[in-house]
Enzyme design. Sequence first.
Site, PDB file in Angstrom:
ATOM      1  N   GLU A  37       9.169 -51.324  31.531  1.00  0.00           N
ATOM      2  CA  GLU A  37       8.091 -51.845  32.255  1.00  0.00           C
ATOM      3  C   GLU A  37       7.031 -52.648  31.516  1.00  0.00           C
ATOM      4  O   GLU A  37       6.869 -52.333  30.251  1.00  0.00           O
ATOM      5  CB  GLU A  37       7.298 -50.609  32.848  1.00  0.00           C
ATOM      6  CG  GLU A  37       8.254 -49.829  33.774  1.00  0.00           C
ATOM      7  CD  GLU A  37       7.532 -48.678  34.315  1.00  0.00           C
ATOM      8  OE1 GLU A  37       6.284 -48.349  34.593  1.00  0.00           O
ATOM      9  OE2 GLU A  37       8.338 -47.601  34.579  1.00  0.00           O
ATOM     10  N   CYS A  83       2.578 -46.549  32.768  1.00  0.00           N
ATOM     11  CA  CYS A  83       3.827 -46.736  32.586  1.00  0.00           C
ATOM     12  C   CYS A  83       4.711 -45.382  32.668  1.00  0.00           C
ATOM     13  O   CYS A  83       4.467 -44.412  32.485  1.00  0.00           O
ATOM     14  CB  CYS A  83       4.114 -47.475  31.190  1.00  0.00           C
ATOM     15  SG  CYS A  83       4.051 -49.256  30.942  1.00  0.00           S
TER      16      CYS A  83
END
Length: 356
Positions: free
Chosen positions: A89, A339
């Site tokens: 990510e 995240c």
Amino acid sequence: MTELLSLYPDELEALLVSVGEPKYRAKQIFPQLHRGLTPEMMTNIGKTTCERLASVASWHFPTIRRKLVSAIDGTVKYLLEMEDGACVEAVVMKYKHGNTVCISSQVGCRMGCRFCASTIGGRVRNLSAGEILGEVITVQKDLGSERLSGIVMMGIGEPLDNYDQVIRFLRLVSHENGICIGLRHISLSTCGLVDKIYQLTEEDLPITLSISLHAADDETRSSIMPINNRWKIAQLLAACKNWFEKTGRRISFEYTLIAGKNDSPESARKLAELLNRSLRTRTEGMPIHVNLIPVNEVQETGFVRAADRAVQKFAQILEERGIRATVRRTLGADINASCGQLRREEAAKKAAASKK
């Protein structure tokens, strides 16, 4: 096979010469590669050059698997897929002073911090320098004219657990002929790999170092951060003091506030005493900044976000004791911008699909 995006210019020159190409081609290829162009897309590179490169090297940029944009503040969250299907990510945070991208350094993480979604499932593998750089390039291409001005290495993974590739990435991303983001605009966050902090101190890289501290005593820190079983707080702060003395660069301390765990006024007083005692005298020493982060609630951890009143009181106590404290603004709340969660959702989907 050599990964083209991981090469320094001189290494690219040597590779080109090895396949019968003139080394000046590196000056044509390197900057275009860092703008997101593959050799096939470069108008000043012929088919023969591409074929020769393809015989010894590979090139691949991460692809955008999913993209979420916050309707609240414009934060953009990306799920990026690597060539082997692994996903990480990246998050773009938009500030008045510019756009900062938070990137990943590993696929998963083995540090085991109890509050973190990224570590659930452990580490799958390290990212290469080219893959980490590819995150930045892919995001910059997607943003178009909105220039990235800063990088935070605070996404999935522990950067110092992938030390060699992260150092190579830092030198590549700041190269004057590449994407050229200045090292002073890059922040690296670590949970506290003490030996690597000492090693990083000698690299002569003027980045900002952020330390994930999250507790003021070893018992509490060890209960939420297994790394503390290897290096105690005193050892970590000694490495921090050495960093400041040798580089002159201040350190930002991150402190995640967990209700009933580390958010009490007593915890704040202990933290202030610890940092003041360990890092400075009353008149000199490291300027200390603590970034307070209300924990991101993840179902598997059971941890609960500290109340706003407790957060403000915590900050007040630190300030009263001479320590600058800020509360991290929540960005992308409507897209779960922290995240680890988007990657886990994707992994769950793949697992479900494989059972059908």
